[in-house]
Scaffold this motif. Structure first.
Motif, PDB file in Angstrom:
ATOM      1  N   GLY A 131     -22.193  26.300  38.311  1.00  0.00           N
ATOM      2  CA  GLY A 131     -22.133  25.040  37.577  1.00  0.00           C
ATOM      3  C   GLY A 131     -20.801  24.381  37.841  1.00  0.00           C
ATOM      4  O   GLY A 131     -19.874  25.040  38.315  1.00  0.00           O
ATOM      5  N   GLU A 135     -17.582  19.157  33.309  1.00  0.00           N
ATOM      6  CA  GLU A 135     -18.868  19.411  32.668  1.00  0.00           C
ATOM      7  C   GLU A 135     -19.123  18.395  31.544  1.00  0.00           C
ATOM      8  O   GLU A 135     -18.177  17.770  31.033  1.00  0.00           O
ATOM      9  CB  GLU A 135     -18.804  20.868  32.130  1.00  0.00           C
ATOM     10  CG  GLU A 135     -20.043  21.498  31.601  1.00  0.00           C
ATOM     11  CD  GLU A 135     -21.296  21.326  32.430  1.00  0.00           C
ATOM     12  OE1 GLU A 135     -21.824  20.192  32.430  1.00  0.00           O
ATOM     13  OE2 GLU A 135     -21.804  22.310  33.029  1.00  0.00           O
ATOM     14  N   ASN A 139     -23.286  20.091  27.544  1.00  0.00           N
ATOM     15  CA  ASN A 139     -23.485  21.440  28.090  1.00  0.00           C
ATOM     16  C   ASN A 139     -22.414  22.427  27.624  1.00  0.00           C
ATOM     17  O   ASN A 139     -22.686  23.620  27.477  1.00  0.00           O
ATOM     18  CB  ASN A 139     -23.486  21.411  29.625  1.00  0.00           C
ATOM     19  CG  ASN A 139     -24.769  20.829  30.188  1.00  0.00           C
ATOM     20  OD1 ASN A 139     -25.764  20.704  29.470  1.00  0.00           O
ATOM     21  ND2 ASN A 139     -24.750  20.467  31.452  1.00  0.00           N
ATOM     22  N   ARG A 177     -27.395  24.897  31.986  1.00  0.00           N
ATOM     23  CA  ARG A 177     -27.935  24.424  33.272  1.00  0.00           C
ATOM     24  C   ARG A 177     -29.022  25.361  33.798  1.00  0.00           C
ATOM     25  O   ARG A 177     -30.016  24.928  34.370  1.00  0.00           O
ATOM     26  CB  ARG A 177     -26.809  24.320  34.305  1.00  0.00           C
ATOM     27  CG  ARG A 177     -25.859  23.202  33.995  1.00  0.00           C
ATOM     28  CD  ARG A 177     -24.710  23.116  34.950  1.00  0.00           C
ATOM     29  NE  ARG A 177     -23.930  21.922  34.647  1.00  0.00           N
ATOM     30  CZ  ARG A 177     -24.169  20.733  35.193  1.00  0.00           C
ATOM     31  NH1 ARG A 177     -25.114  20.580  36.083  1.00  0.00           N
ATOM     32  NH2 ARG A 177     -23.436  19.692  34.834  1.00  0.00           N
ATOM     33  N   GLN A 180     -32.252  25.121  31.765  1.00  0.00           N
ATOM     34  CA  GLN A 180     -32.983  23.877  32.038  1.00  0.00           C
ATOM     35  C   GLN A 180     -33.587  23.842  33.436  1.00  0.00           C
ATOM     36  O   GLN A 180     -34.451  23.020  33.701  1.00  0.00           O
ATOM     37  CB  GLN A 180     -32.043  22.668  31.849  1.00  0.00           C
ATOM     38  CG  GLN A 180     -31.736  22.420  30.374  1.00  0.00           C
ATOM     39  CD  GLN A 180     -30.741  21.286  30.175  1.00  0.00           C
ATOM     40  OE1 GLN A 180     -29.959  20.974  31.063  1.00  0.00           O
ATOM     41  NE2 GLN A 180     -30.784  20.669  28.995  1.00  0.00           N
ATOM     42  N   SER A 181     -33.114  24.709  34.317  1.00  0.00           N
ATOM     43  CA  SER A 181     -33.606  24.618  35.696  1.00  0.00           C
ATOM     44  C   SER A 181     -34.454  25.818  36.114  1.00  0.00           C
ATOM     45  O   SER A 181     -35.087  25.791  37.166  1.00  0.00           O
ATOM     46  CB  SER A 181     -32.427  24.461  36.668  1.00  0.00           C
ATOM     47  OG  SER A 181     -31.596  25.606  36.611  1.00  0.00           O
TER      48      SER A 181
END
Ligand code: DAH
Length: 340
Positions: A131, A135, A139, A177, A180-181
């Motif tokens: 990541g 940011e 998040n 992240r 969510q992915s």
């Protein structure tokens, strides 16, 4: 005419003898034997001589020319030989001269520690998630269930670019992240840089590294958390290492804990490394809060997970007995070379 030939011959002998370079010798050849050379001129002039004179001068001129030709070719051979010798001298290689030494570099101790931790988790089937260091506040805080008034959100604790963007204060933002992915089963670690408004001292640095871990699957329990982190501790600090979990609070886990490892130096008796307690605190962990799972649209009835985060500098300092975190950032080779 006879005298002239003698003179030419003398001059030629001298100049040939003194020629030091091929070019110089060729100049002599052209000046004496060339189309307009001195001997050639003699031959040309002979047409105007009487028969008697021709008989005398002819052989003398021929002799002179032959001698000059011979001397030039001798000198030519000499000069060629010398040129070769000079070239050989220039190209001489001293095979006894010692070779150039190349000093082998060394990976930075922080890189080495990250690689060691990553290796341990990769061997347990984790993959690496990444990541950004810059940011979103969402998040870094909101999605991690951090209340608006949490002290770590203060301007005095976190570097803000603006209201919505910050330098990540921990690698926990990569959890969001990833949630969510990816779809469960999720099994990742995320090493990386973090930033906090800390004045540098022996144990603080405004830039440091963490390794985050996240696992989400059906039936994950606190027992999995303990087994995984205990295994890691034994691999990292030695097979005799014991672990202890103390209740703690983090907004993004429930329940939450801090894990201590028995001091690898004294084995738990108490020493200067563990400050007499026999234990070293090395990470925060817990069962992922349902509110965090929901941000990733994960069914919290079906899935559970655990997460953990550890400070790489702290682990490296403990492991290698480094007493000042600032040593890691000075890039003094006398320090770094010790980690070969
Ligand atoms: N983010 C925490 C910190 O910066 C460390 C941490 C604690 C990470 C508990 C976690 C966790 O994933 O479950 O101090």
């Amino acid at each position: 005419m006879q005298e002239k030939i003698e003179k030419i011959l003398e001059e030629a002998r001298e100049r040939i003898h003194e020629a030091k370079e091929l070019k110089e010798l060729d100049e002599v050849r052209v000046a004496i034997l060339g189309k307009k050379g001195k001997i050639t001129e003699i031959f040309k002039a002979m047409s105007s001589l009487s028969k008697e004179e021709k008989k005398q001068i002819g052989p003398a001129a021929n002799k002179a020319r032959n001698e000059i030709e011979k001397r030039i070719s001798q000198r030519l051979a000499e000069l060629k030989e010398r040129a070769k010798e000079i070239q050989f001298e220039k190209e001489t290689i001293d095979v006894t001269e010692p070779g150039k030494k190349f000093s082998l570099g060394v990976k930075h101790p922080i890189t080495q520690t990250i690689e060691e931790i990553s290796q341990i988790f990769m061997s347990m089937g984790y993959s690496i998630a990444e990541g950004p260091q810059v940011e979103t506040v969402f998040n870094a805080f909101d999605a991690l269930n951090s209340p608006k008034n949490h002290p770590s959100r203060d301007l005095t604790d976190t570097f803000y670019i603006n209201e919505n963007i910050c330098l990540r204060p921990h690698t926990s933002s990569v959890q969001i992240r990833t949630l969510q992915s990816q779809k469960p089963p999720i099994k990742v670690i995320s090493p990386g840089r973090c930033f906090r408004c800390d004045t540098p001292d022996a144990t603080h640095s405004p830039m440091f590294h963490q390794v985050e871990g996240l696992i989400v699957d059906e039936g994950i329990t606190m027992a999995d958390l303990k087994g995984t982190l205990d295994t890691m501790a034994k691999r990292l600090f030695g097979a005799a290492t014991k672990t202890k979990f103390r209740p703690h609070h983090f907004p993004f886990t429930e329940p939450s804990a801090e894990m201590d490892v028995s001091c690898f130096k004294c084995g738990g008796k108490g020493c200067n490394v563990c400050k007499g307690s026999g234990w070293l605190e090395i990470l925060g962990c817990g069962m992922v809060h349902p509110k965090v799972l929901e941000v990733g649209g994960i069914d919290t009835e079906k899935y559970t997970g655990f997460a953990f985060g550890m400070g790489v500098e702290r682990i490296a300092m403990l492991k290698y007995g480094v007493d000042d975190i600032r040593l890691f950032y000075e890039n003094d080779m006398r320090f770094i070379d010790q980690f070969k």
